[in-house]
Design a protein around this motif. Structure first.
Motif, PDB file in Angstrom:
ATOM      1  N   GLY A  65       0.820  -1.207   0.000  1.00 16.20           N
ATOM      2  CA  GLY A  65       0.000   0.000   0.000  1.00 16.20           C
ATOM      3  C   GLY A  65       0.849   1.249   0.000  1.00 16.20           C
ATOM      4  O   GLY A  65       2.082   1.193  -0.092  1.00 16.20           O
ATOM      5  N   PRO A  66       0.220   2.421   0.132  1.00 10.17           N
ATOM      6  CA  PRO A  66       0.927   3.695  -0.029  1.00 10.17           C
ATOM      7  C   PRO A  66       1.783   4.124   1.160  1.00 10.17           C
ATOM      8  O   PRO A  66       2.531   5.088   1.050  1.00 10.17           O
ATOM      9  N   LEU A  67       1.656   3.438   2.307  1.00  9.12           N
ATOM     10  CA  LEU A  67       2.430   3.806   3.488  1.00  9.12           C
ATOM     11  C   LEU A  67       3.519   2.770   3.758  1.00  9.12           C
ATOM     12  O   LEU A  67       3.320   1.572   3.520  1.00  9.12           O
ATOM     13  N   PRO A  86     -13.701   8.865  -3.594  1.00 10.77           N
ATOM     14  CA  PRO A  86     -14.245   9.689  -2.506  1.00 10.77           C
ATOM     15  C   PRO A  86     -13.983   9.107  -1.117  1.00 10.77           C
ATOM     16  O   PRO A  86     -13.756   9.866  -0.162  1.00 10.77           O
ATOM     17  N   ASP A  87     -14.027   7.778  -0.993  1.00 10.11           N
ATOM     18  CA  ASP A  87     -13.796   7.157   0.318  1.00 10.11           C
ATOM     19  C   ASP A  87     -12.371   7.434   0.797  1.00 10.11           C
ATOM     20  O   ASP A  87     -12.155   7.846   1.943  1.00 10.11           O
ATOM     21  N   ALA A  88     -11.405   7.229  -0.088  1.00  9.47           N
ATOM     22  CA  ALA A  88     -10.011   7.500   0.279  1.00  9.47           C
ATOM     23  C   ALA A  88      -9.812   8.982   0.588  1.00  9.47           C
ATOM     24  O   ALA A  88      -9.139   9.339   1.566  1.00  9.47           O
ATOM     25  N   ALA A 139      -8.340   1.987   1.824  1.00  9.38           N
ATOM     26  CA  ALA A 139      -9.199   2.405   0.715  1.00  9.38           C
ATOM     27  C   ALA A 139      -8.392   2.560  -0.570  1.00  9.38           C
ATOM     28  O   ALA A 139      -8.848   2.169  -1.655  1.00  9.38           O
ATOM     29  N   VAL A 140      -7.191   3.099  -0.461  1.00  8.42           N
ATOM     30  CA  VAL A 140      -6.338   3.253  -1.637  1.00  8.42           C
ATOM     31  C   VAL A 140      -5.940   1.890  -2.172  1.00  8.42           C
ATOM     32  O   VAL A 140      -6.052   1.618  -3.374  1.00  8.42           O
TER      33      VAL A 140
END
Length: 512
Positions: free
Chosen positions: A326-328, A441-443, A469-470
């Motif tokens: 994921g992004p983190l 929109p959720d992210a 979410a992402v």
């Protein structure tokens, strides 16, 4: 008569002081030539030195304006200290501010400074320097100033207390103040920042040979625990192969980061210790999610994620990659292991891909990426997606053509990029700032709530939801996190291993 007695008394005192000074000098001279008693016996004042081999030399010592991370690698924490410190896991800790209080609404931070901090030139470091430094960083747009946009005011409460008031909550403020934006400068110092440095850290710059080396020497006026090594020389090498050769020949005591060949060489050397660390950098297979793109459909993006064999790709990195999901990164607030969301599942990936007939692709998906990533990675992705019935055409281009074709014309379906969670994790919350144009929109809502959080717990929770979410929305497949590899002599302790290309704290290194 009384004046004469006073003069006689004063003369006696001067005579005694002179005897003590002369006696001390005699003792030092005797100790120097008598090898049974070493002149230096306190390890904190040892003049031992080491050399650290790194890549990418700084072009300037001006940490205020120099963009490249080489300058933070060399000077952040070592020479220039920040209001808030950071651990080797990138978490806030005491720095120049020994503690702080945060108001319930998250809008007021009160920092309590060390009462004995000084700069390397002997000037006292007090609240006035803190206020001035933050104001200078914002008004003159020093590196990192963008992260201070929520600041409303900075005020000196007394010589050792500072209050920062925010216009809106900024839960990342402490982390921000542990980076370049939090550097405290001496407002009274007169220097040429491009070639000189005056900070409050454990080292001073004693010599700089641009492009070749940078020597840091113990700051004799340092206000906290003195570093154990007297001199540390950073030696710069043009590529990883040269760095590995320097390590092998003994020209350097520490080398970071090593490439795969250097890692293998170091592991075969019994005199070296080898450590794999964590970074905030990831190699990413990014998808074009524009409404005009075939990958605007989330199901096809998710199919690709099930079909990409991350473990196989990581194995080809020969120890220089780790799963991310994921992004983190593990060095970020809100990190969770999300690698289980899309495990390798050819059956599931093929079923999702089956919704799209061959004609849907217009022939095949276009994977366009910079040739610096090499041919192997693109061909590996092509072969993996073919197992699920997804055809791919691979095109490697130079940097200029990539910018034209991918960034300007957006004539691609997939590309390969390297992102840093330190600066890029927010891109998926704003379609205009992401090469993927991901619009979820959720992210976006979770990221907005994370940034508006007034407590660290709320901030962390919302970031976790944002990352989920992402990842589930699949604007990309995070192929692997880059793993920095550091090798060093086994007689050394306290060598940093995380984030070594951007943050290299040297003051904890010691020799056995």
């Amino acid at each position: 008569m009384q004046r004469k007695e006073q003069r006689s008394w004063k003369s006696g005192i001067i005579f005694l002081v002179t005897l003590v000074v002369l006696g001390s000098i005699a003792w030092i001279v005797w100790s120097t030539f008598n090898h049974r008693l070493p002149l230096v016996s306190n390890p904190l004042t040892s003049q031992e030195s080491i050399s650290v081999g790194v890549l990418n030399a700084p072009q300037s010592l001006d940490i205020r304006s120099e963009q490249e991370p080489a300058i933070t690698q060399a000077l952040l924490g070592n020479v220039y200290q920040t209001l808030v410190g950071k651990t080797d896991r990138n978490a806030p800790e005491a720095g120049i501010a020994q503690s702080w209080d945060v108001s319930g609404n998250g809008l007021t931070y009160t920092f309590h400074l060390s009462d004995n901090a000084t700069f390397s030139n002997g000037d006292e470091l007090n609240a006035q320097d803190v206020v001035w430094s933050l104001q200078q960083t914002i008004t003159k747009k020093f590196q990192g100033s963008d992260a201070l946009s929520a600041l409303s005011s900075v005020n000196e409460l007394d010589d050792h207390s500072v209050r920062i008031t925010l216009k809106s909550p900024s839960p990342d403020l402490l982390r921000t103040l542990s980076g370049r934006a939090g550097i405290i400068y001496d407002q009274d110092a007169k220097l040429n920042y491009s070639s000189q440095a005056i900070g409050s850290g454990p080292y001073v710059v004693s010599q700089w040979d641009k492009g070749s080396s940078l020597t840091l020497t113990r700051n004799t006026r340092y206000w906290a625990s003195a570093p154990k090594i007297g001199d540390v020389t950073l030696r710069y090498y043009g590529n990883a192969s040269e760095l590995s050769k320097a390590l092998k020949s003994g020209d350097v005591d520490v080398a970071t980061p090593l490439d795969a060949a250097g890692l293998q060489t170091a592991q075969n050397n019994t005199s070296l210790a080898v450590a794999k660390g964590l970074s905030q950098d990831s190699v990413v297979l990014a998808f074009n999610t524009d409404t005009s793109s075939v990958l605007s459909d989330q199901r096809l993006r998710q199919a690709i994620r099930y079909l990409v064999d991350n473990d196989d790709i990581i194995s080809k990195q020969q120890g220089l990659g780790a799963a991310i999901g994921g992004p983190l990164s593990p060095l970020d607030a809100g990190y969770e292991d999300l690698t289980g969301l899309f495990p390798l599942d050819i059956t599931k990936g093929s079923a999702l891909a089956a919704y799209f007939p061959p004609s849907y692709y217009g022939g095949s998906l276009r994977l366009v990426y910079q040739d610096s990533y090499g041919e192997q990675l693109g061909q590996l992705i092509k072969a993996q997606l073919a197992k699920g019935g997804i055809p791919v055409t691979v095109t490697m281009v130079n940097d200029a053509d990539w910018k034209q074709r991918v960034e300007s014309q957006r004539a691609f379906d997939m590309t390969i990029i390297t992102t840093s969670s330190a600066t890029d994790s927010a891109q998926y919350a704003d379609p205009s700032k992401s090469i993927t144009r991901f619009d979820n929109p959720d992210a976006q809502n979770h990221y907005r709530l994370a940034q508006a959080a007034s407590s660290e717990a709320d901030h962390t929770r919302e970031l976790q939801e944002y990352a989920k979410a992402v990842s589930q929305g699949a604007p990309a497949d995070w192929l692997y996190m880059k793993v920095p590899v550091t090798a060093y002599g086994k007689n050394l302790k306290g060598v940093p291993t995380n984030m070594t290309t951007t943050y290299l704290p040297l003051w904890n290194i010691s020799k056995e």
